[in-house]
Design an enzyme around this catalytic site. Structure first.
Site, PDB file in Angstrom:
ATOM      1  N   LEU A   8      -2.445  -7.171  11.636  1.00  0.00           N
ATOM      2  CA  LEU A   8      -1.877  -7.076  10.141  1.00  0.00           C
ATOM      3  C   LEU A   8      -0.963  -5.916   9.971  1.00  0.00           C
ATOM      4  O   LEU A   8      -1.350  -4.835  10.001  1.00  0.00           O
ATOM      5  CB  LEU A   8      -2.874  -7.127   9.197  1.00  0.00           C
ATOM      6  CG  LEU A   8      -4.129  -8.129   9.376  1.00  0.00           C
ATOM      7  CD1 LEU A   8      -4.924  -8.258   8.120  1.00  0.00           C
ATOM      8  CD2 LEU A   8      -3.383  -9.477   9.638  1.00  0.00           C
ATOM      9  N   ALA A  10       1.767  -5.988   7.559  1.00  0.00           N
ATOM     10  CA  ALA A  10       2.856  -6.402   6.686  1.00  0.00           C
ATOM     11  C   ALA A  10       2.754  -5.711   5.307  1.00  0.00           C
ATOM     12  O   ALA A  10       3.600  -5.768   4.566  1.00  0.00           O
ATOM     13  CB  ALA A  10       2.628  -7.854   6.348  1.00  0.00           C
ATOM     14  N   ARG A  15       0.276   4.298  -0.155  1.00  0.00           N
ATOM     15  CA  ARG A  15      -0.449   5.544   0.021  1.00  0.00           C
ATOM     16  C   ARG A  15       0.104   6.658   0.855  1.00  0.00           C
ATOM     17  O   ARG A  15      -0.176   7.842   0.695  1.00  0.00           O
ATOM     18  CB  ARG A  15      -1.994   5.390   0.305  1.00  0.00           C
ATOM     19  CG  ARG A  15      -2.749   4.688  -0.845  1.00  0.00           C
ATOM     20  CD  ARG A  15      -4.202   4.171  -0.419  1.00  0.00           C
ATOM     21  NE  ARG A  15      -3.820   2.881   0.395  1.00  0.00           N
ATOM     22  CZ  ARG A  15      -5.001   2.177   0.815  1.00  0.00           C
ATOM     23  NH1 ARG A  15      -6.229   2.538   0.754  1.00  0.00           N
ATOM     24  NH2 ARG A  15      -4.710   1.124   1.604  1.00  0.00           N
ATOM     25  N   LYS A  22       4.277   2.016   6.729  1.00  0.00           N
ATOM     26  CA  LYS A  22       3.128   2.760   7.401  1.00  0.00           C
ATOM     27  C   LYS A  22       3.049   2.629   8.781  1.00  0.00           C
ATOM     28  O   LYS A  22       2.716   3.770   9.459  1.00  0.00           O
ATOM     29  CB  LYS A  22       2.047   2.225   6.514  1.00  0.00           C
ATOM     30  CG  LYS A  22       0.754   2.665   7.162  1.00  0.00           C
ATOM     31  CD  LYS A  22      -0.426   2.637   6.254  1.00  0.00           C
ATOM     32  CE  LYS A  22      -1.206   1.466   6.310  1.00  0.00           C
ATOM     33  NZ  LYS A  22      -2.397   1.375   5.175  1.00  0.00           N
ATOM     34  N   ASP A 102      -3.212  -0.290  11.194  1.00  0.00           N
ATOM     35  CA  ASP A 102      -3.337   0.948  10.707  1.00  0.00           C
ATOM     36  C   ASP A 102      -4.334   1.720  11.617  1.00  0.00           C
ATOM     37  O   ASP A 102      -4.921   2.633  11.058  1.00  0.00           O
ATOM     38  CB  ASP A 102      -3.090   1.170   9.241  1.00  0.00           C
ATOM     39  CG  ASP A 102      -4.383   0.736   8.516  1.00  0.00           C
ATOM     40  OD1 ASP A 102      -5.046  -0.075   9.160  1.00  0.00           O
ATOM     41  OD2 ASP A 102      -4.522   0.579   7.146  1.00  0.00           O
ATOM     42  N   GLY A 135     -13.758  -0.483   2.571  1.00  0.00           N
ATOM     43  CA  GLY A 135     -14.239  -1.409   1.950  1.00  0.00           C
ATOM     44  C   GLY A 135     -15.977  -1.143   2.310  1.00  0.00           C
ATOM     45  O   GLY A 135     -16.336  -0.869   3.469  1.00  0.00           O
ATOM     46  N   ASN A 164     -16.426  -1.226   6.331  1.00  0.00           N
ATOM     47  CA  ASN A 164     -15.735  -2.107   7.057  1.00  0.00           C
ATOM     48  C   ASN A 164     -14.727  -1.611   7.919  1.00  0.00           C
ATOM     49  O   ASN A 164     -13.891  -0.896   7.347  1.00  0.00           O
ATOM     50  CB  ASN A 164     -15.277  -3.029   6.233  1.00  0.00           C
ATOM     51  CG  ASN A 164     -14.240  -4.048   7.074  1.00  0.00           C
ATOM     52  OD1 ASN A 164     -14.314  -4.331   8.090  1.00  0.00           O
ATOM     53  ND2 ASN A 164     -13.346  -4.637   6.067  1.00  0.00           N
ATOM     54  N   TYR A 339      20.582  29.686  29.610  1.00  0.00           N
ATOM     55  CA  TYR A 339      20.495  28.375  29.106  1.00  0.00           C
ATOM     56  C   TYR A 339      21.298  27.576  30.294  1.00  0.00           C
ATOM     57  O   TYR A 339      22.317  27.917  30.689  1.00  0.00           O
ATOM     58  CB  TYR A 339      21.659  28.226  27.890  1.00  0.00           C
ATOM     59  CG  TYR A 339      21.964  26.555  27.654  1.00  0.00           C
ATOM     60  CD1 TYR A 339      20.941  25.830  27.440  1.00  0.00           C
ATOM     61  CD2 TYR A 339      23.217  26.285  27.720  1.00  0.00           C
ATOM     62  CE1 TYR A 339      21.149  24.333  27.688  1.00  0.00           C
ATOM     63  CE2 TYR A 339      23.697  24.801  27.272  1.00  0.00           C
ATOM     64  CZ  TYR A 339      22.463  23.766  27.563  1.00  0.00           C
ATOM     65  OH  TYR A 339      22.779  22.535  27.354  1.00  0.00           O
ATOM     66  N   ALA A 353      19.104  37.274  34.322  1.00  0.00           N
ATOM     67  CA  ALA A 353      18.849  37.349  33.048  1.00  0.00           C
ATOM     68  C   ALA A 353      20.199  37.044  31.967  1.00  0.00           C
ATOM     69  O   ALA A 353      21.233  37.599  32.664  1.00  0.00           O
ATOM     70  CB  ALA A 353      18.359  38.607  32.455  1.00  0.00           C
TER      71      ALA A 353
HETATM   72  C1  UD1 Z   1      -8.850  -2.622   4.585  1.00  0.00           C
HETATM   73  C2  UD1 Z   1      -9.889  -3.559   4.294  1.00  0.00           C
HETATM   74  C3  UD1 Z   1     -11.283  -2.604   4.048  1.00  0.00           C
HETATM   75  C4  UD1 Z   1     -11.642  -1.766   5.311  1.00  0.00           C
HETATM   76  C5  UD1 Z   1     -10.214  -1.077   5.909  1.00  0.00           C
HETATM   77  C6  UD1 Z   1     -10.301  -0.559   7.048  1.00  0.00           C
HETATM   78  C7  UD1 Z   1      -9.306  -5.452   3.099  1.00  0.00           C
HETATM   79  C8  UD1 Z   1      -8.890  -6.133   1.467  1.00  0.00           C
HETATM   80  N1  UD1 Z   1      -9.803  -4.243   3.099  1.00  0.00           N
HETATM   81  O1  UD1 Z   1      -8.584  -1.651   3.588  1.00  0.00           O
HETATM   82  O2  UD1 Z   1     -12.358  -3.273   3.764  1.00  0.00           O
HETATM   83  O3  UD1 Z   1     -12.606  -0.911   5.115  1.00  0.00           O
HETATM   84  O4  UD1 Z   1      -9.137  -1.942   5.961  1.00  0.00           O
HETATM   85  O5  UD1 Z   1      -9.469   0.260   7.503  1.00  0.00           O
HETATM   86  O6  UD1 Z   1      -8.832  -5.741   4.039  1.00  0.00           O
HETATM   87  N2  UD1 Z   1      -1.504  -5.650   5.405  1.00  0.00           N
HETATM   88  C9  UD1 Z   1      -0.758  -6.775   5.413  1.00  0.00           C
HETATM   89  N3  UD1 Z   1      -0.638  -7.593   4.316  1.00  0.00           N
HETATM   90  C10 UD1 Z   1      -1.068  -7.300   3.231  1.00  0.00           C
HETATM   91  C11 UD1 Z   1      -1.713  -6.096   3.014  1.00  0.00           C
HETATM   92  C12 UD1 Z   1      -1.979  -5.136   4.196  1.00  0.00           C
HETATM   93  O7  UD1 Z   1      -0.372  -7.090   6.626  1.00  0.00           O
HETATM   94  O8  UD1 Z   1      -0.539  -7.719   2.205  1.00  0.00           O
HETATM   95  C13 UD1 Z   1      -1.905  -4.812   6.402  1.00  0.00           C
HETATM   96  C14 UD1 Z   1      -1.565  -3.430   6.271  1.00  0.00           C
HETATM   97  O9  UD1 Z   1      -0.013  -3.428   6.758  1.00  0.00           O
HETATM   98  C15 UD1 Z   1      -2.481  -2.667   7.239  1.00  0.00           C
HETATM   99  C16 UD1 Z   1      -3.687  -3.651   7.239  1.00  0.00           C
HETATM  100  O10 UD1 Z   1      -3.194  -4.979   6.853  1.00  0.00           O
HETATM  101  O11 UD1 Z   1      -2.082  -2.525   8.569  1.00  0.00           O
HETATM  102  C17 UD1 Z   1      -4.617  -2.938   6.255  1.00  0.00           C
HETATM  103  O12 UD1 Z   1      -4.250  -3.008   5.263  1.00  0.00           O
HETATM  104  P1  UD1 Z   1      -4.631  -1.704   4.076  1.00  0.00           P
HETATM  105  O13 UD1 Z   1      -3.795  -1.755   2.864  1.00  0.00           O
HETATM  106  O14 UD1 Z   1      -4.458  -0.479   4.741  1.00  0.00           O
HETATM  107  O15 UD1 Z   1      -6.229  -2.013   3.760  1.00  0.00           O
HETATM  108  P2  UD1 Z   1      -7.220  -0.798   3.680  1.00  0.00           P
HETATM  109  O16 UD1 Z   1      -7.227  -0.492   1.885  1.00  0.00           O
HETATM  110  O17 UD1 Z   1      -7.246   0.205   4.351  1.00  0.00           O
HETATM  111 MG    MG Z   2      -5.855   0.857   5.883  1.00  0.00          MG
END
Ligand code: UD1
Ligand code: MG
Length: 428
Positions: A8, A10, A15, A22, A102, A135, A164, A339, A353
């Site tokens: 994932l 997207a 933050r 990111k 991430d 989470g 999680n 250099y 030198a």
């Molecule tokens: C997520 C989990 C959380 C977990 C944490 C671990 C969910 C709802 N929450 O939270 O339980 O503890 O990861 O690191 O999944 N992304 C997409 N599409 C979107 C949103 C996010 O592809 O619409 C991707 C982001 O680019 C990222 C990953 O999903 O690489 C996680 O998204 P992020 O927003 O970082 O979730 P967390 O708040 O960290």
């Molecule tokens: Mg995350």
């Protein structure tokens, strides 16, 4: 067992407070997403990367490392969230591993552990002193019940330290059945992938928690997380080298990018940076030197030397405040303040030198070629292009703008004038 992997990547990464997506933020020399893909390739032949936010930039960056990755665009507008990201994705295999993009510390051996379970869902769990941002995993009677996101958690749930980690192994039929049931009635109005857990639990499916460590599964949501992950990755890189026989002085102060190689009996002193695939073989790199995209073999570098890209340094001594760029030095001594750019310098040659290769005329770069056993005196300017043959002496202070033949002395110097009593006359 064959596994498909969905990564994932997207999300907006709000933050991070950054215009760069990111997953393209770098750690130890590479984008976070690079590590997720690279490690996934070790365990799967079917990898799908979900993109949306600045998807072209993400695809381009990853395309420079990997061929044949499948990218799928998420409908971020209508289905935001990690649950939305996975909607409608077709995978080759029955087992599907989903991981957040991430998590740059992830390692393939850790991912393989998910495949050892037979349950309908395997989910990664970390025990943390500070669960902030993750989470929370609600466990009752020893069984995982649901995941509650920080934003939606009650005060009591926020105290849960079991979180999680963001990696899950699903059977395909589980995703097919429950993904369409995920709702977005939560604090973020997003479709949470994590809601699958409670849906599956209520349907009587088996959910197995796999305890993992922050060392490998830390999620990066902010620049602070990025720096902390970097610290963890650097520690892992240094430990790997030290266990393989590389000696390090004050290892915590040394920065080594993840594609660097160090072999033989090498010593790396404090404050050294080894970047962009630097290769160090049987060499000593002294305090605060930088080696960038270059090969150092049987040599001694620094302290405080800078070896810039495409240099090849063999059997050579490079001393303090020497900058080398795109040069091949074999059996050379360049001890101080020089250099050396776009040059080829051969065995037995001594660079005094303050010697400077003047390799740039404001428009183009030119080469300096120096043969064997040449003595280049201090403070010499070598106006490239210029070739110095073997066995040559260049007098200190010379500005060399012509080639020099074998065995010659080359010297350009204004004759010294000494005016007797001048000082006393001048200052009366
Ligand atoms: C997520 C989990 C959380 C977990 C944490 C671990 C969910 C709802 N929450 O939270 O339980 O503890 O990861 O690191 O999944 N992304 C997409 N599409 C979107 C949103 C996010 O592809 O619409 C991707 C982001 O680019 C990222 C990953 O999903 O690489 C996680 O998204 P992020 O927003 O970082 O979730 P967390 O708040 O960290
Ligand atoms: Mg995350």
């Amino acid at each position: 067992m064959s596994i498909s992997v969905i990564i994932l990547a997207a999300g907006k990464g709000t933050r991070m407070k950054s215009s760069l997506p990111k997953v393209l933020h770098k750690i130890s020399g590479f984008e976070m997403l690079y590590y997720s893909i690279k490690e996934s390739q070790e365990i799967s032949d079917d990898i799908i990367v979900v993109v949306a936010h600045q998807s072209e930039a993400v695809k381009e960056a990853m395309g420079s490392y990997f061929k044949d990755i499948k990218f799928v665009e998420q409908d971020l507008e209508n289905y935001p969230g990690t649950g939305g990201a996975v909607r409608g994705i077709e995978c080759k295999n029955e087992k599907i591993l989903i991981l957040n993009g991430d998590m740059p510390l992830v390692e393939s051996e850790e991912l393989l552990k998910f495949a050892n379970f037979q349950s309908d869902i395997v989910m990664s769990v970390i025990e943390l002193e500070n669960p902030q941002g993750y989470g929370r995993v609600v466990i009752e009677d020893g069984e995982v019940q649901r995941i509650v996101e920080q934003k939606d958690a009650t005060e009591i749930e926020q105290k849960i330290k079991t979180v999680n980690a963001g990696v899950y192994l699903f059977n395909k039929n589980v995703l097919d059945k429950f993904l369409p049931q995920i709702q977005n009635n939560n604090a973020s109005s997003e479709y949470y992938l994590t809601d699958i857990i409670s849906l599956a639990k209520n349907d009587g499916l088996s959910i197995e928690p796999l305890i993992v460590s922050e060392q490998n599964f830390k999620g990066v949501n902010s620049k602070l997380d990025l720096a902390n992950s970097q610290t963890i990755m650097q520690r892992k890189i240094r430990e790997r080298f030290m266990l393989s026989g590389v000696e390090m002085r004050l290892p915590e102060t040394i920065y080594i990018e993840s594609n660097v190689e160090i072999d033989g009996t090498s010593i790396i002193e404090n404050g050294v940076s080894l970047v962009r695939g630097a290769k160090i073989i049987n060499s000593l790199i002294k305090t605060n030197s930088i080696v960038d995209d270059s090969v150092i073999k049987n040599s001694q570098i620094g302290p405080m030397a800078r070896i810039r890209p495409k240099s090849n340094i063999i059997n050579t001594h490079i001393g303090n405040f020497v900058e080398v760029k795109k040069s091949t030095l074999n059996g050379v001594k360049a001890g101080h303040l020089s250099y050396l750019g776009d040059s080829i310098i051969d065995e037995g040659t001594n660079i005094g030198a303050g010697v400077i290769t003047c390799n740039y005329d404001g428009k183009n770069k030119y080469q300096t070629i120096i043969g064997k056993n040449v003595f280049v005196g201090s403070d010499v300017q070598l106006i490239a292009p210029v070739t110095i043959e073997d066995d040559v002496i260049i007098g200190a202070g010379t500005t060399l703008s012509k080639d020099v033949k074998k065995g010659s002395l080359a010297i350009s110097r204004v004759a010294l004038r000494s005016v007797k009593g001048f000082y006393y006359k001048f200052f009366s």
